[in-house]
Motif scaffolding. Structure first.
Motif, PDB file in Angstrom:
ATOM      1  N   LEU A  26       0.828  -1.201   0.000  1.00 27.29           N
ATOM      2  CA  LEU A  26       0.000   0.000   0.000  1.00 27.29           C
ATOM      3  C   LEU A  26       0.866   1.255   0.000  1.00 27.29           C
ATOM      4  O   LEU A  26       0.562   2.239  -0.693  1.00 27.29           O
ATOM      5  CB  LEU A  26      -0.940  -0.009   1.203  1.00 27.29           C
ATOM      6  N   LYS A  27       1.957   1.232   0.742  1.00 28.16           N
ATOM      7  CA  LYS A  27       2.868   2.379   0.754  1.00 28.16           C
ATOM      8  C   LYS A  27       3.501   2.592  -0.621  1.00 28.16           C
ATOM      9  O   LYS A  27       3.862   3.715  -0.977  1.00 28.16           O
ATOM     10  CB  LYS A  27       3.952   2.170   1.814  1.00 28.16           C
ATOM     11  N   GLU A  28       3.634   1.520  -1.389  1.00 28.24           N
ATOM     12  CA  GLU A  28       4.198   1.628  -2.733  1.00 28.24           C
ATOM     13  C   GLU A  28       3.171   2.129  -3.752  1.00 28.24           C
ATOM     14  O   GLU A  28       3.524   2.384  -4.903  1.00 28.24           O
ATOM     15  CB  GLU A  28       4.751   0.271  -3.178  1.00 28.24           C
ATOM     16  N   GLY A  29       1.909   2.242  -3.358  1.00 28.97           N
ATOM     17  CA  GLY A  29       0.912   2.823  -4.225  1.00 28.97           C
ATOM     18  C   GLY A  29      -0.016   1.848  -4.922  1.00 28.97           C
ATOM     19  O   GLY A  29      -0.778   2.239  -5.808  1.00 28.97           O
ATOM     20  N   HIS A  30       0.015   0.587  -4.528  1.00 27.45           N
ATOM     21  CA  HIS A  30      -0.833  -0.402  -5.190  1.00 27.45           C
ATOM     22  C   HIS A  30      -2.250  -0.400  -4.612  1.00 27.45           C
ATOM     23  O   HIS A  30      -2.494   0.105  -3.508  1.00 27.45           O
ATOM     24  CB  HIS A  30      -0.209  -1.796  -5.039  1.00 27.45           C
ATOM     25  N   LEU A  31      -3.167  -0.978  -5.366  1.00 29.80           N
ATOM     26  CA  LEU A  31      -4.530  -1.226  -4.905  1.00 29.80           C
ATOM     27  C   LEU A  31      -4.583  -2.649  -4.373  1.00 29.80           C
ATOM     28  O   LEU A  31      -4.155  -3.582  -5.048  1.00 29.80           O
ATOM     29  CB  LEU A  31      -5.528  -1.065  -6.046  1.00 29.80           C
ATOM     30  N   LEU A  32      -5.138  -2.830  -3.180  1.00 28.57           N
ATOM     31  CA  LEU A  32      -5.144  -4.153  -2.571  1.00 28.57           C
ATOM     32  C   LEU A  32      -6.550  -4.609  -2.213  1.00 28.57           C
ATOM     33  O   LEU A  32      -7.345  -3.837  -1.659  1.00 28.57           O
ATOM     34  CB  LEU A  32      -4.278  -4.173  -1.306  1.00 28.57           C
ATOM     35  N   ALA A  33      -6.827  -5.861  -2.525  1.00 29.35           N
ATOM     36  CA  ALA A  33      -7.980  -6.570  -1.982  1.00 29.35           C
ATOM     37  C   ALA A  33      -7.430  -7.506  -0.920  1.00 29.35           C
ATOM     38  O   ALA A  33      -6.552  -8.333  -1.204  1.00 29.35           O
ATOM     39  CB  ALA A  33      -8.689  -7.354  -3.075  1.00 29.35           C
ATOM     40  N   LEU A  34      -7.914  -7.377   0.299  1.00 30.55           N
ATOM     41  CA  LEU A  34      -7.350  -8.111   1.433  1.00 30.55           C
ATOM     42  C   LEU A  34      -8.356  -9.117   1.969  1.00 30.55           C
ATOM     43  O   LEU A  34      -9.508  -8.779   2.235  1.00 30.55           O
ATOM     44  CB  LEU A  34      -6.965  -7.134   2.548  1.00 30.55           C
ATOM     45  N   SER A  35      -7.881 -10.357   2.139  1.00 31.52           N
ATOM     46  CA  SER A  35      -8.738 -11.424   2.658  1.00 31.52           C
ATOM     47  C   SER A  35      -8.097 -12.098   3.854  1.00 31.52           C
ATOM     48  O   SER A  35      -6.871 -12.284   3.911  1.00 31.52           O
ATOM     49  CB  SER A  35      -9.014 -12.472   1.574  1.00 31.52           C
ATOM     50  N   ALA A  36      -8.932 -12.444   4.807  1.00 33.09           N
ATOM     51  CA  ALA A  36      -8.551 -13.208   5.990  1.00 33.09           C
ATOM     52  C   ALA A  36      -9.838 -13.512   6.737  1.00 33.09           C
ATOM     53  O   ALA A  36     -10.895 -12.941   6.434  1.00 33.09           O
ATOM     54  CB  ALA A  36      -7.587 -12.427   6.880  1.00 33.09           C
ATOM     55  N   ARG A  37      -9.768 -14.399   7.703  1.00 35.40           N
ATOM     56  CA  ARG A  37     -10.958 -14.677   8.500  1.00 35.40           C
ATOM     57  C   ARG A  37     -11.263 -13.530   9.458  1.00 35.40           C
ATOM     58  O   ARG A  37     -12.418 -13.243   9.734  1.00 35.40           O
ATOM     59  CB  ARG A  37     -10.791 -15.997   9.255  1.00 35.40           C
ATOM     60  N   ARG A  38     -10.226 -12.880   9.976  1.00 30.14           N
ATOM     61  CA  ARG A  38     -10.430 -11.753  10.900  1.00 30.14           C
ATOM     62  C   ARG A  38     -10.542 -10.456  10.102  1.00 30.14           C
ATOM     63  O   ARG A  38      -9.614 -10.080   9.379  1.00 30.14           O
ATOM     64  CB  ARG A  38      -9.275 -11.667  11.896  1.00 30.14           C
ATOM     65  N   ASP A  65     -17.278 -19.108   0.282  1.00 29.76           N
ATOM     66  CA  ASP A  65     -16.678 -17.835   0.692  1.00 29.76           C
ATOM     67  C   ASP A  65     -15.763 -17.297  -0.403  1.00 29.76           C
ATOM     68  O   ASP A  65     -15.763 -16.092  -0.698  1.00 29.76           O
ATOM     69  CB  ASP A  65     -15.881 -18.010   1.989  1.00 29.76           C
ATOM     70  N   VAL A  66     -14.987 -18.175  -1.001  1.00 28.16           N
ATOM     71  CA  VAL A  66     -14.060 -17.745  -2.056  1.00 28.16           C
ATOM     72  C   VAL A  66     -14.841 -17.287  -3.292  1.00 28.16           C
ATOM     73  O   VAL A  66     -14.461 -16.307  -3.944  1.00 28.16           O
ATOM     74  CB  VAL A  66     -13.075 -18.871  -2.402  1.00 28.16           C
ATOM     75  N   ALA A  71     -16.593 -12.813  -6.772  1.00 29.65           N
ATOM     76  CA  ALA A  71     -17.663 -12.005  -7.358  1.00 29.65           C
ATOM     77  C   ALA A  71     -17.449 -10.525  -7.046  1.00 29.65           C
ATOM     78  O   ALA A  71     -17.666  -9.654  -7.915  1.00 29.65           O
ATOM     79  CB  ALA A  71     -19.015 -12.474  -6.819  1.00 29.65           C
ATOM     80  N   LYS A  72     -17.016 -10.224  -5.830  1.00 32.91           N
ATOM     81  CA  LYS A  72     -16.776  -8.826  -5.465  1.00 32.91           C
ATOM     82  C   LYS A  72     -15.558  -8.265  -6.201  1.00 32.91           C
ATOM     83  O   LYS A  72     -15.558  -7.090  -6.607  1.00 32.91           O
ATOM     84  CB  LYS A  72     -16.601  -8.714  -3.952  1.00 32.91           C
ATOM     85  N   LEU A  73     -14.522  -9.077  -6.385  1.00 32.41           N
ATOM     86  CA  LEU A  73     -13.366  -8.637  -7.163  1.00 32.41           C
ATOM     87  C   LEU A  73     -13.777  -8.328  -8.604  1.00 32.41           C
ATOM     88  O   LEU A  73     -13.342  -7.327  -9.187  1.00 32.41           O
ATOM     89  CB  LEU A  73     -12.278  -9.717  -7.152  1.00 32.41           C
ATOM     90  N   THR A  74     -14.595  -9.186  -9.164  1.00 31.94           N
ATOM     91  CA  THR A  74     -15.067  -8.971 -10.531  1.00 31.94           C
ATOM     92  C   THR A  74     -15.898  -7.702 -10.626  1.00 31.94           C
ATOM     93  O   THR A  74     -15.760  -6.908 -11.571  1.00 31.94           O
ATOM     94  CB  THR A  74     -15.886 -10.185 -11.001  1.00 31.94           C
ATOM     95  N   VAL A 119      -8.503 -21.111  -8.357  1.00 36.94           N
ATOM     96  CA  VAL A 119      -9.673 -21.214  -9.230  1.00 36.94           C
ATOM     97  C   VAL A 119     -10.338 -19.852  -9.395  1.00 36.94           C
ATOM     98  O   VAL A 119     -10.749 -19.462 -10.502  1.00 36.94           O
ATOM     99  CB  VAL A 119     -10.672 -22.249  -8.664  1.00 36.94           C
ATOM    100  N   ALA A 120     -10.445 -19.100  -8.296  1.00 32.81           N
ATOM    101  CA  ALA A 120     -11.084 -17.789  -8.344  1.00 32.81           C
ATOM    102  C   ALA A 120     -10.222 -16.756  -9.059  1.00 32.81           C
ATOM    103  O   ALA A 120     -10.739 -15.882  -9.765  1.00 32.81           O
ATOM    104  CB  ALA A 120     -11.388 -17.310  -6.918  1.00 32.81           C
TER     105      ALA A 120
END
Length: 256
Positions: A26-38, A65-66, A71-74, A119-120
Motif C-alpha cells: 500500500l505504501k508503494e501505491g498499489h490497490l489491494l484486496a485483502l482477505s482473511a478470517r479476521r 466464501d471464495v 464475485a466482489k473482485l469482478t 480457481v477464483a
C-alpha cells in the motif's frame, strides 16, 4: 497513486507476513484486496489507506466464501494483476498425537484454500496486466522436521501445485512465483516448538518479498544462508540428515 499501481489480491492479510506485506504494498501505491478470517485488521488498513483497499473477509477453505470474494473482485475491478496466496495454518503434529483429522485440517488451511483461490483468481488474472500468481510455501519442504509432517506435507503440495501451474500457464503469459520463507516472527513460529535459527521479523520478510515481486522471479527464498543450509542437509544420507537436522532445529539442543 503510482503510475505503476497494480491490482493485487492478498490473502492471509490479518497478521504476520501478510499484514506486513499489505502495508508495504500500500505504501508503494498499489490497490489491494485483502482477505482473511479476521476482518478488524483489514478494516484498519482500509481506514489508513482510504480508497485503496477492498476488504474481502472469509474462510478461504470454504468454496462458497471464495466464490463470494471472486464475485466482489469482478464487480469492483474486473481483473487482477497479481494474486498473492499467503493464507495458511500451522499445527504441530508429532508421532504422539498424529491423527488423520489433524492432517486434514492443515491440508484444508494450506493446500485446499490455495486451490480455491487459484480457481477464483485465474479468470481475473487472464484479464490483468502482466499477470502474476504468487504462493507461499515454506523452507520446511527442503528438510523434514520433527512435528512438521502435516504442515510440511501441505506446503510441499502447494509448492508442487504452483510449479506445475507455472508450466501450464507459461503460454498464457501468467508468471508463477513460489515464496519460500525460513523462520519468521509469526504465530506459526511461536507454536512450532523450534529454536528458529536466523529468524526474520515479518517486516523484514515483507520488504524482501515486495522488493522482488516486480521481477516476477521463479522463487523468492530467504534468508539465504538458512535456505542453503537446509538444502545441503536435505542431500545428506538419511541417518546423518536426521541427526544434524534435529541438532540444528530443536530448541532443546545446543547448536552453538
Amino acid at each position: 497513486m503510482s503510475a505503476f499501481s497494480r491490482r493485487i489480491w492478498l490473502t492471509g492479510a490479518s497478521s504476520g507476513i501478510g499484514h506486513a506485506l499489505a502495508k508495504r504494498l500500500l505504501k508503494e501505491g498499489h490497490l489491494l484486496a485483502l482477505s482473511a478470517r479476521r476482518e478488524e485488521p483489514l478494516q484498519a488498513l482500509a481506514e489508513r489507506f482510504p480508497g485503496r483497499v477492498l476488504v474481502l473477509p472469509g474462510d478461504l477453505g470454504e468454496p462458497d466464501d471464495v466464490d463470494a470474494i471472486a464475485a466482489k473482485l469482478t464487480e469492483h475491478w474486473g481483473a487482477l494483476d497479481c494474486a498473492i496466496l499467503n493464507a495458511g495454518v500451522y499445527e504441530h503434529v508429532d508421532a504422539s498425537n498424529f491423527e488423520a483429522d489433524a492432517l486434514a485440517r492443515v491440508m484444508r488451511g494450506n493446500l485446499f484454500s490455495a486451490s480455491h483461490c487459484i480457481v477464483a483468481a485465474l479468470p481475473l488474472l487472464r484479464r490483468g496486466q502482466a499477470p502474476h500468481l504468487v504462493g507461499v510455501a515454506s523452507a520446511v519442504t527442503y528438510l523434514p522436521l520433527p512435528g512438521a509432517g502435516a504442515f510440511g506435507a501441505a506446503k510441499a503440495a502447494v509448492r508442487y501445485l504452483l510449479e506445475s501451474l507455472r508450466v501450464d500457464l507459461a503460454q498464457e503469459g501468467i508468471a508463477v512465483t513460489v515464496v519460500t520463507p525460513g523462520f519468521v516472527d509469526t504465530a506459526h513460529s511461536e507454536n512450532s516448538g523450534y529454536s528458529t535459527p536466523m529468524r526474520w521479523s515479518a517486516d523484514k520478510a515483507a520488504r524482501h518479498i515486495a522488493k522482488r515481486l516486480h521481477a516476477r522471479p521463479l522463487e523468492i527464498a530467504f534468508p539465504g544462508p538458512f535456505i542453503a543450509a537446509l538444502g545441503l542437509l536435505g542431500r545428506l544420507p538419511a541417518r546423518l540428515r536426521l541427526a544434524l537436522g534435529r541438532r540444528l532445529i530443536r530448541g532443546e539442543r545446543d547448536i552453538s
